[in-house]
Enzyme design. Structure first.
Site, PDB file in Angstrom:
ATOM      1  N   ASP A 148       3.345 -12.056  -2.145  1.00 26.94           N
ATOM      2  CA  ASP A 148       3.898 -12.523  -0.875  1.00 26.94           C
ATOM      3  C   ASP A 148       5.336 -12.985  -1.056  1.00 26.94           C
ATOM      4  O   ASP A 148       5.735 -13.429  -2.146  1.00 26.94           O
ATOM      5  CB  ASP A 148       3.086 -13.701  -0.332  1.00 26.94           C
ATOM      6  CG  ASP A 148       1.641 -13.341  -0.052  1.00 26.94           C
ATOM      7  OD1 ASP A 148       1.383 -12.188   0.336  1.00 26.94           O
ATOM      8  OD2 ASP A 148       0.770 -14.222  -0.214  1.00 26.94           O
TER       9      ASP A 148
ATOM     10  N   ASP B 121       2.218  -7.626  -0.290  1.00 21.87           N
ATOM     11  CA  ASP B 121       1.197  -8.202   0.592  1.00 21.87           C
ATOM     12  C   ASP B 121       1.911  -8.792   1.804  1.00 21.87           C
ATOM     13  O   ASP B 121       2.569  -8.074   2.531  1.00 21.87           O
ATOM     14  CB  ASP B 121       0.355  -9.232  -0.153  1.00 21.87           C
ATOM     15  CG  ASP B 121      -0.916  -9.592   0.612  1.00 21.87           C
ATOM     16  OD1 ASP B 121      -1.759  -8.713   0.825  1.00 21.87           O
ATOM     17  OD2 ASP B 121      -1.046 -10.768   1.016  1.00 21.87           O
TER      18      ASP B 121
ATOM     19  N   ASP C 299       2.451 -15.865   4.679  1.00 19.10           N
ATOM     20  CA  ASP C 299       1.040 -16.183   4.916  1.00 19.10           C
ATOM     21  C   ASP C 299       0.900 -17.691   5.026  1.00 19.10           C
ATOM     22  O   ASP C 299       1.179 -18.423   4.067  1.00 19.10           O
ATOM     23  CB  ASP C 299       0.152 -15.654   3.793  1.00 19.10           C
ATOM     24  CG  ASP C 299      -0.133 -14.165   3.916  1.00 19.10           C
ATOM     25  OD1 ASP C 299       0.207 -13.575   4.955  1.00 19.10           O
ATOM     26  OD2 ASP C 299      -0.681 -13.581   2.960  1.00 19.10           O
TER      27      ASP C 299
ATOM     28  N   ARG D 116      -0.512  -7.932  11.650  1.00 17.62           N
ATOM     29  CA  ARG D 116      -0.246  -9.364  11.474  1.00 17.62           C
ATOM     30  C   ARG D 116       1.184  -9.700  11.907  1.00 17.62           C
ATOM     31  O   ARG D 116       2.029 -10.066  11.084  1.00 17.62           O
ATOM     32  CB  ARG D 116      -0.492  -9.810  10.032  1.00 17.62           C
ATOM     33  CG  ARG D 116      -1.890  -9.528   9.534  1.00 17.62           C
ATOM     34  CD  ARG D 116      -2.105  -9.988   8.108  1.00 17.62           C
ATOM     35  NE  ARG D 116      -3.425  -9.625   7.629  1.00 17.62           N
ATOM     36  CZ  ARG D 116      -3.860  -9.804   6.385  1.00 17.62           C
ATOM     37  NH1 ARG D 116      -3.055 -10.358   5.481  1.00 17.62           N
ATOM     38  NH2 ARG D 116      -5.070  -9.438   6.032  1.00 17.62           N
TER      39      ARG D 116
END
Length: 344
Positions: free
Chosen positions: A162, A184, A188, A235
């Site tokens: 991330d 990824d 997050d 997302r």
């Protein structure tokens, strides 16, 4: 949110007009004599706004490393030394820092400001991790990029690389960054992370962009405003079980799987945002979603719930000024991502 400088108004109006949009009376309201001779210093806040600006959990508002020593870094060793230290620091990133091994997420401690100097600060091949109990952190004016692992396409499940991962952190401000091409997530926000504001960032060229949730609890409070999502897949964000989610003045461009997905028991307000070429720009299944003032252009819709319930009133928590949705693409084209005025 600071009032728009005169130059900013004219630029937004001109760019919007070029795109075939109308900002009625916007530039005309500013007299010619009011225009400064150079680029305006800012049209944004230099302190955390939204939920990150509020007290809670016995601390706050978010001030980062304010009051601590100011240091400049241009190597991974220096960056790691200061962001992991127990003392408060303002860490200025002066150039491109390559993170090794690739995909490493530096563990940031509380009371830190990590800021790029002008447009030169970059984190290449790695990112940041803020774990349980970490609080009062500002990550600002950086480009964080390039941990793609082609052998992990298309799902990006093997390498959890991330740009920024937040796990049960609080009082965090993510502002004016460019996050791109990570294996990824770009950002997050997980496991009850709260008092979070994400503002004026660019989320570009990624599959899993901005995931929120990974918890059955409904406690998190998050503000997401003036962010540009471009050429992303899923997302954008996907927000699960958020007590109060306030999104405004965001720009989604070519989000292919879906846009703003309000999941679980999330209570969300989405307003004055602009969506172009996006499938299901905003929708919910079980959550409460109030949407108002949004613009969609060349978007597609499935059989989804676009709004339901009363959600909440963001002004019960903080003051803010939402720009007109028609102005958002032009504003974010010029003022999102790292800025030459910040960090210098």
């Amino acid at each position: 949110m600071n009032p728009w400088p005169a130059t900013r108004l004219r630029r937004a109006a001109a760019a919007a007009a070029a795109a075939g949009l109308v900002l009625a009376g916007l530039a005309a309201a500013v007299p010619a004599s009011a225009e400064p001779p150079s680029r305006p210093r800012q049209g944004w806040s230099d302190t955390a706004d939204g939920f990150a600006s509020l007290p809670g959990l016995g601390r706050g508002p978010t001030t980062g490393g304010e009051g601590g020593a100011v240091v400049e870094v241009d190597t991974m060793a220096e960056l790691q030394q200061y962001v992991t230290a127990p003392e408060p620091y303002v860490v200025k990133v002066t150039g491109a820092i390559t993170i090794e091994p690739k995909g490493t997420e530096l563990k940031v401690a509380s009371d830190k400001t990590i800021v790029g100097v002008g447009t030169s600060g970059e984190i290449v091949g790695g990112g940041f991790f803020l774990g349980t109990g970490v609080h009062n952190v500002i990550i600002r004016n950086l480009t964080i990029r390039d941990t793609l692992m082609p052998e992990d396409d298309p799902d990006d499940k093997e390498y959890d690389f991330d740009a920024i991962q937040l796990d049960t952190a609080d009082h965090i401000w993510i502002d004016h960054n460019t996050l791109t091409r990570m294996n990824d997530g770009l950002l997050d926000s997980r496991k009850d992370t709260t008092f979070l504001t994400v503002s004026w960032n660019r989320f570009f060229d990624n599959n899993k962009t901005f995931g929120i949730g990974w918890t059955p609890n409904v406690t998190s409070q998050i503000t997401i405003h003036h962010n540009w999502f471009k050429n992303t897949v899923q997302r954008n964000p996907s927000a699960d079980n958020i007590a109060n989610l306030h999104m405004y003045n965001n720009y989604l461009e070519n989000a292919s799987a879906y846009g703003n997905y309000v999941r679980g028991k999330t209570s969300a307000v989405i307003e004055n945002s602009f969506y172009r070429g996006t499938h299901n720009p905003y929708y919910t299944v079980d959550g409460e979603l109030v949407q108002r003032g949004n613009i969609t252009v060349d978007c597609t819709w499935g059989d989804v719930i676009r709004e339901q319930g009363d959600a909440f009133d963001p002004r019960d928590f903080y003051d803010y000024k939402a720009d007109p949705a028609a102005a958002v693409p032009a504003l974010l084209n010029e003022f999102s991502g790292p800025q030459p005025e910040i960090g210098t």
